[in-house]
Design an enzyme around this catalytic site. Structure first.
Site, PDB file in Angstrom:
ATOM      1  CB  THR A  63      -4.319   5.172  -5.513  1.00  0.00           C
ATOM      2  OG1 THR A  63      -5.299   5.629  -4.580  1.00  0.00           O
ATOM      3  CG2 THR A  63      -3.891   6.309  -6.392  1.00  0.00           C
ATOM      4  CD  GLU A  75      -1.166   7.750   5.442  1.00  0.00           C
ATOM      5  OE1 GLU A  75      -0.009   8.006   5.756  1.00  0.00           O
ATOM      6  OE2 GLU A  75      -1.521   6.641   4.992  1.00  0.00           O
ATOM      7  CB  CYS A 122      -9.799   4.580  -0.334  1.00  0.00           C
ATOM      8  SG  CYS A 122      -8.258   5.104   0.471  1.00  0.00           S
ATOM      9  CB  THR A 123      -7.013  -0.150   1.569  1.00  0.00           C
ATOM     10  OG1 THR A 123      -5.889   0.645   1.166  1.00  0.00           O
ATOM     11  CG2 THR A 123      -7.378  -1.095   0.457  1.00  0.00           C
ATOM     12  CG  HIS A 124      -5.772   5.137   3.998  1.00  0.00           C
ATOM     13  ND1 HIS A 124      -5.074   4.532   2.985  1.00  0.00           N
ATOM     14  CD2 HIS A 124      -4.849   5.790   4.756  1.00  0.00           C
ATOM     15  CE1 HIS A 124      -3.783   4.821   3.116  1.00  0.00           C
ATOM     16  NE2 HIS A 124      -3.628   5.585   4.183  1.00  0.00           N
ATOM     17  CB  CYS A 145      -2.817   0.647  -2.753  1.00  0.00           C
ATOM     18  SG  CYS A 145      -2.822   2.411  -3.098  1.00  0.00           S
ATOM     19  CG  ASP A 201      -1.910   1.189   1.173  1.00  0.00           C
ATOM     20  OD1 ASP A 201      -2.682   1.263   0.205  1.00  0.00           O
ATOM     21  OD2 ASP A 201      -1.901   2.032   2.086  1.00  0.00           O
ATOM     22  CB  SER A 202       0.172   4.757  -0.873  1.00  0.00           C
ATOM     23  OG  SER A 202      -1.035   4.844  -0.144  1.00  0.00           O
TER      24      SER A 202
END
Ligand code: DGL
Length: 273
Positions: A75, A158, A192-194, A73, A10-11
Site C-alpha cells: 500500500t 491483525e 500484500c505482505t500480510h 508494504c 510496514d504499516s
C-alpha cells in the site's frame, strides 16, 4: 563514512514476512524494522494520508542513520513511494534511497505464468492505485492482469483471526471473485505482505496447480542484486547482524503477534511519532 542499518517499513506486521526472508538471505547486515501499528491498516486510507504517514516514517529511518529504506508494504509502495522518490528524497539527502516491493515483483512475474493471466490480491488501496497492471504492462505487455481487493483480510490477520471459520468465509469469497474474472488465471500474487499468513487457506480454496506467490523471497533476491549493483549503497550498510524492532503501538501486542509473521520471538521498542 557513516554506516547504518537497512530500514524495513510496514504499516504493521506484514513487512516482517519480508524481513524474515531478507535476513535469511542477507544475515550480515543490520536492520531496523518499523511497524506503524497505531495507524494500521493503511489499505483503506487515502493517497494523501498514506503518503504523509509513510514520509514521516521514512524521515524517522533517516534520523536513525539508515541510508537505504525498503517499503515492505504494497500500500505504501503503491501510494507513497513515487512521490517520496521524486519530490522528497532530494531534500532529505541525495545519497539516500527508498525502494518498494512492487517493482521487484512485477519485473519477474512473467516467469511464473504460462497462460499470461495473472491474478493480484491486495488491499483496496493497492488495487485502486492500479500500480500492478501499470507496472506489469511495462515488463510483460502480453500479460492480462486481474485484481481483487480483499479488505477483510488484513483486519482478520491483525486481530489474530486468520485461522478461524470467519477467515475461511472471506478468503473463499475473494478467491472466487478473482477467479471468476478469467478461467485462464494460473498464477496468483499475494500483493500484500500480510497475506502469506493465509497462504494455506488460499491454496485450499484455489484450484489444484494454481501458483500462489508471496513476495518475501522475491524482495530478498532483488535487494541482494541491488546491493551488488550499487556498491556505493552497500558500503553505507553496517554489518553486525543486529536487528531492532520498533512499533508505534503497544510493544506487548507487537511482540505477541509478531512471532506469527517472523517465526521467532521479538522484543520491540515503542516509538511515538
Ligand atoms: N501489509 C500492507 C501491504 O502490503 C497492507 C496492510 C494495511 O492495509 O495496512 O499492502
Amino acid at each position: 563514512m557513516n554506516k547504518g542499518p537497512i530500514g524495513v517499513f510496514d504499516s504493521g506486521y506484514g513487512g516482517l514476512t519480508v524481513l524474515k526472508e531478507i535476513v535469511d538471505q542477507l544475515p550480515q547486515y543490520d536492520y531496523l524494522y518499523l511497524g506503524d501499528n497505531a495507524r494500521a491498516p493503511y489499505g483503506t486510507r487515502s493517497f494523501e494520508t498514506v503518503y504523509q504517514y509513510t514520509l514521516q516514517c521514512v524521515q524517522w529511518f533517516f534520523s536513525q542513520g539508515c541510508s537505504l529504506v525498503i517499503l515492505a508494504c504494497n500500500t505504501a509502495s503503491a501510494k507513497a513511494l513515487r512521490t517520496i522518490q521524486q519530490n522528497d528524497l532530494a531534500k532529505m539527502g541525495a545519497d539516500k534511497r527508498v525502494l518498494g516491493v512492487i517493482r521487484p515483483t512485477t519485473e519477474i512475474i512473467g516467469s511464473f505464468s504460462k497462460t499470461n493471466n495473472v491474478g493480484i490480491l491486495g488491499t483496496s488501496g493497492t488495487v485502486q492505485s492500479n500500480s500492478y497492471p501499470i507496472e506489469i504492462a511495462k515488463f510483460y505487455p502480453q500479460i492480462k492482469v486481474y485484481q481483487q481487493a480483499c479488505p477483510m483480510w488484513v483486519p482478520l490477520i491483525e486481530n489474530n483471526e486468520y485461522q478461524s471459520a470467519g477467515a475461511d468465509y472471506f478468503v473463499k469469497k475473494d478467491i472466487d471473485k478473482l477467479l471468476s474474472q478469467s478461467p485462464g488465471i494460473d498464477t496468483i500474487l499475494l500483493a500484500c505482505t500480510h497475506y502469506p499468513l493465509l497462504i494455506e487457506k488460499i491454496k485450499q480454496f484455489a484450484p489444484q496447480g494454481m501458483q500462489v506467490l508471496s513476495q518475501g523471497k522475491i524482495v530478498a533476491d532483488s535487494l541482494q542484486e541491488y546491493l551488488s549493483r550499487h556498491p556505493e549503497m552497500e558500503a553505507k550498510c553496517s554489518k553486525n547482524g543486529q536487528i531492532s524492532f520498533f512499533t508505534t503501538d503497544s510493544t506487548e501486542d507487537f511482540d505477541s503477534h509478531a512471532t506469527n509473521f517472523y517465526g521467532k520471538e521479538i522484543k520491540s521498542t515503542h516509538l511515538s511519532l
